[in-house]
Design a protein around this motif. Structure first.
Motif, PDB file in Angstrom:
ATOM      1  N   UNK A 127      10.046  46.974  68.371  1.00  0.00           N
ATOM      2  CA  UNK A 127       8.837  47.217  67.595  1.00  0.00           C
ATOM      3  C   UNK A 127       8.478  48.783  67.668  1.00  0.00           C
ATOM      4  N   UNK A 128       9.070  49.501  68.596  1.00  0.00           N
ATOM      5  CA  UNK A 128       8.827  50.953  68.442  1.00  0.00           C
ATOM      6  C   UNK A 128       9.705  51.566  67.488  1.00  0.00           C
ATOM      7  N   UNK A 129      10.906  51.130  67.443  1.00  0.00           N
ATOM      8  CA  UNK A 129      11.901  51.526  66.558  1.00  0.00           C
ATOM      9  C   UNK A 129      11.564  51.145  65.027  1.00  0.00           C
ATOM     10  N   UNK A 130      10.859  50.037  64.724  1.00  0.00           N
ATOM     11  CA  UNK A 130      10.300  49.671  63.227  1.00  0.00           C
ATOM     12  C   UNK A 130       9.165  50.435  63.157  1.00  0.00           C
ATOM     13  N   UNK A 131       8.454  50.915  63.900  1.00  0.00           N
ATOM     14  CA  UNK A 131       7.357  51.766  63.659  1.00  0.00           C
ATOM     15  C   UNK A 131       7.820  53.106  63.123  1.00  0.00           C
ATOM     16  N   UNK A 132       8.804  53.474  63.970  1.00  0.00           N
ATOM     17  CA  UNK A 132       9.430  54.759  63.552  1.00  0.00           C
ATOM     18  C   UNK A 132       9.957  54.955  62.304  1.00  0.00           C
ATOM     19  N   UNK A 133      10.764  54.045  62.065  1.00  0.00           N
ATOM     20  CA  UNK A 133      11.463  53.886  60.587  1.00  0.00           C
ATOM     21  C   UNK A 133      10.360  53.601  59.550  1.00  0.00           C
ATOM     22  N   UNK A 134       9.170  53.173  59.848  1.00  0.00           N
ATOM     23  CA  UNK A 134       8.227  53.014  58.768  1.00  0.00           C
ATOM     24  C   UNK A 134       7.727  54.297  58.431  1.00  0.00           C
ATOM     25  N   UNK A 135       7.632  55.357  59.223  1.00  0.00           N
ATOM     26  CA  UNK A 135       7.261  56.541  58.902  1.00  0.00           C
ATOM     27  C   UNK A 135       8.450  57.375  58.288  1.00  0.00           C
ATOM     28  N   UNK A 136       9.581  57.067  58.570  1.00  0.00           N
ATOM     29  CA  UNK A 136      10.858  57.840  58.131  1.00  0.00           C
ATOM     30  C   UNK A 136      10.988  57.398  56.587  1.00  0.00           C
ATOM     31  N   UNK A 137      10.558  56.031  56.333  1.00  0.00           N
ATOM     32  CA  UNK A 137      10.922  55.434  54.940  1.00  0.00           C
ATOM     33  C   UNK A 137       9.909  56.225  54.174  1.00  0.00           C
ATOM     34  N   UNK A 138       8.730  56.860  54.600  1.00  0.00           N
ATOM     35  CA  UNK A 138       7.981  57.588  53.550  1.00  0.00           C
ATOM     36  C   UNK A 138       8.788  58.838  53.013  1.00  0.00           C
ATOM     37  N   UNK A 139       9.661  59.493  53.899  1.00  0.00           N
ATOM     38  CA  UNK A 139      10.499  60.433  53.323  1.00  0.00           C
ATOM     39  C   UNK A 139      11.680  59.797  52.496  1.00  0.00           C
ATOM     40  N   UNK A 140      12.380  58.756  52.944  1.00  0.00           N
ATOM     41  CA  UNK A 140      13.295  58.375  52.321  1.00  0.00           C
ATOM     42  C   UNK A 140      12.872  57.827  50.866  1.00  0.00           C
ATOM     43  N   UNK A 141      11.888  57.166  50.991  1.00  0.00           N
ATOM     44  CA  UNK A 141      11.597  56.681  49.515  1.00  0.00           C
ATOM     45  C   UNK A 141      11.058  57.738  48.643  1.00  0.00           C
ATOM     46  N   UNK A 142      10.352  59.110  48.920  1.00  0.00           N
ATOM     47  CA  UNK A 142      10.102  60.136  48.403  1.00  0.00           C
ATOM     48  C   UNK A 142      11.390  60.801  47.763  1.00  0.00           C
ATOM     49  N   UNK A 143      12.415  60.745  48.825  1.00  0.00           N
ATOM     50  CA  UNK A 143      13.966  61.390  48.352  1.00  0.00           C
ATOM     51  C   UNK A 143      14.252  60.648  47.167  1.00  0.00           C
ATOM     52  N   UNK A 144      14.194  59.208  47.267  1.00  0.00           N
ATOM     53  CA  UNK A 144      14.737  58.360  46.227  1.00  0.00           C
ATOM     54  C   UNK A 144      14.099  58.241  44.957  1.00  0.00           C
ATOM     55  N   UNK A 145      12.689  58.612  45.130  1.00  0.00           N
ATOM     56  CA  UNK A 145      11.745  59.105  43.870  1.00  0.00           C
ATOM     57  C   UNK A 145      12.054  60.318  43.122  1.00  0.00           C
ATOM     58  N   UNK A 146      12.216  61.317  43.945  1.00  0.00           N
ATOM     59  CA  UNK A 146      12.987  62.627  43.508  1.00  0.00           C
ATOM     60  C   UNK A 146      14.106  62.493  42.578  1.00  0.00           C
ATOM     61  N   UNK A 147      15.146  61.711  43.409  1.00  0.00           N
ATOM     62  CA  UNK A 147      16.219  61.557  42.670  1.00  0.00           C
ATOM     63  C   UNK A 147      16.205  60.674  41.265  1.00  0.00           C
ATOM     64  N   UNK A 148      15.276  59.685  41.292  1.00  0.00           N
ATOM     65  CA  UNK A 148      15.010  58.997  40.022  1.00  0.00           C
ATOM     66  C   UNK A 148      14.648  59.933  39.241  1.00  0.00           C
ATOM     67  N   UNK A 149      13.407  60.810  39.273  1.00  0.00           N
ATOM     68  CA  UNK A 149      13.142  61.905  38.423  1.00  0.00           C
ATOM     69  C   UNK A 149      14.302  62.623  37.807  1.00  0.00           C
ATOM     70  N   UNK A 150      15.002  63.219  38.844  1.00  0.00           N
ATOM     71  CA  UNK A 150      16.226  64.051  38.495  1.00  0.00           C
ATOM     72  C   UNK A 150      17.215  63.388  37.631  1.00  0.00           C
ATOM     73  N   UNK A 151      17.437  62.113  37.817  1.00  0.00           N
ATOM     74  CA  UNK A 151      18.229  61.468  37.054  1.00  0.00           C
ATOM     75  C   UNK A 151      17.761  60.909  35.488  1.00  0.00           C
ATOM     76  N   UNK A 152      16.588  60.173  35.618  1.00  0.00           N
ATOM     77  CA  UNK A 152      16.170  59.231  34.403  1.00  0.00           C
ATOM     78  C   UNK A 152      15.414  60.317  33.549  1.00  0.00           C
ATOM     79  N   UNK A 153      14.538  61.117  33.906  1.00  0.00           N
ATOM     80  CA  UNK A 153      13.749  61.748  33.077  1.00  0.00           C
ATOM     81  C   UNK A 153      14.518  62.634  32.403  1.00  0.00           C
ATOM     82  N   UNK A 154      16.029  63.330  32.994  1.00  0.00           N
ATOM     83  CA  UNK A 154      16.698  64.073  32.136  1.00  0.00           C
ATOM     84  C   UNK A 154      17.342  63.209  30.886  1.00  0.00           C
ATOM     85  N   UNK A 155      17.397  61.993  31.256  1.00  0.00           N
ATOM     86  CA  UNK A 155      18.025  61.268  29.847  1.00  0.00           C
ATOM     87  C   UNK A 155      17.219  61.081  28.697  1.00  0.00           C
ATOM     88  N   UNK A 156      16.018  61.224  28.879  1.00  0.00           N
ATOM     89  CA  UNK A 156      15.005  61.272  27.803  1.00  0.00           C
ATOM     90  C   UNK A 156      14.907  62.634  27.014  1.00  0.00           C
TER      91      UNK A 156
END
Length: 335
Positions: A167-196
């Protein structure tokens, strides 16, 4: 209005429409895992992804240079602009088809397929060495690396937290996912916006409004970043369900591992090689990778098979639509 100028404006508008469809088609890439694990609410996740897409679009132009200069040679003038427009129509059509069926296919490969299809239909030059080196090889390697890296991160997480309270591990990784999801979205902008950006720049060069050696204009970067961010905020709920639940029911550590692996691959390909890889292929294979570490049967391989089929069909399907679009547009504009 001069025909060439009118066509340039038309191509820019179509390119931004493609960018918008890319955003809502691929919104799931960045946030499906965070939403499915309840690390973020859907609306908060979309807002974060849209903002990070916009920022990521400003972090480089290597991928834009590849798309704008390394895939096809379109002739100058109205004929070349018709070729570019037809390629975009092919990509948009395939994006809408796969979005309708909830299949996470690649907007990137739809765009490449569209450009190649319209170039072949018009007997223009296709840089097959560039297609193989910058598209085909990364298309094969990025899912394999994403799968393997995500599995390795997941195994490391299992080992490091083997004695922790779940339970504690899952709660911690929910917070960590905010960072990893932001990193993923940043990478999406870096990749896909450039194609246009690359396609708009190609239209400017073909239309005589830029030179091949010029840098990407700032207004092109802002327009592409804005369009993909708006599309991302609109959300692609159909595909989000496929990525977030239908492949495997993810928990927060798995979501973190998948997003971290996918983001790493996106940054490496864009910054290191200027390769326009698929964010969709990368995150999907990463999700499969974390699922396979639990047990192979945890991954719904039937759903995965449907997704892989869509991957294989993307380039030829978009190319065929683009070729048909070229003949129609050519008859209208130059016939």
């Amino acid at each position: 209005m001069d025909l060439t100028l009118g066509l340039v404006i038309g191509v820019v508008v179509i390119a931004l429409v493609f960018d918008y469809t890319n955003g809502f088609h691929d919104a799931a890439n960045a946030i499906a895992t965070s939403v499915s694990t309840r690390a973020l609410t859907p609306r908060a996740a979309l807002f974060m992804a849209a903002a990070m897409n916009f920022i990521g679009a400003h972090l480089g132009t290597q991928v834009a240079q590849t798309v704008g200069k390394g895939i096809i040679d379109a002739p100058d003038g109205s004929h070349g602009l018709v070729i570019v427009a037809a390629g975009l129509i092919g990509a948009i059509t395939w994006n809408l088809i796969t979005w309708y069926f909830g299949l996470p296919s690649s907007s990137s490969h739809a765009l490449i397929g569209g450009l190649v299809g319209s170039a072949l239909a018009s007997a223009s030059v296709v840089h097959w060495d560039g297609v193989v080196e910058k598209v085909v090889i990364p298309m094969i390697l990025s899912p394999l690396i994403g799968f393997s890296l995500a599995a390795a991160i997941m195994i490391a997480i299992y080992w490091i937290f083997r004695n922790s309270q779940p339970g504690r591990t899952n709660r911690g990784f929910r917070y960590a996912q905010t960072v990893s999801a932001a990193a993923m979205a940043l990478g999406h902008g870096l990749q896909d916006a450039q194609k246009t950006m690359g396609v708009i720049f190609l239209a400017l060069v073909v239309g005589g409004f830029a030179q091949p050696t010029d840098p990407i204009p700032q207004w092109v970067i802002l327009a592409a970043a804005g369009a993909i961010s708006l599309g991302t905020y609109a959300g692609g709920w159909r595909i989000m369900r496929t990525l977030g639940r239908r492949i495997i029911a993810l928990d927060p550590p798995q979501g973190f591992a998948a997003e971290s692996a996918a983001a790493t691959v996106l940054y490496g390909a864009a910054i290191g090689f200027g390769a326009p890889i698929s964010t969709t292929h990368t995150i999907t294979s990463a999700i499969m990778g974390v699922g396979a570490t639990k047990r192979l049967s945890a991954v719904r391989w039937g759903v995965a098979g449907n997704i892989v089929t869509a991957w294989i069909l993307t380039i030829p399907a978009a190319a065929i639509v683009a070729a048909v679009s070229y003949f129609i547009l050519h008859a209208i504009v130059e016939g």
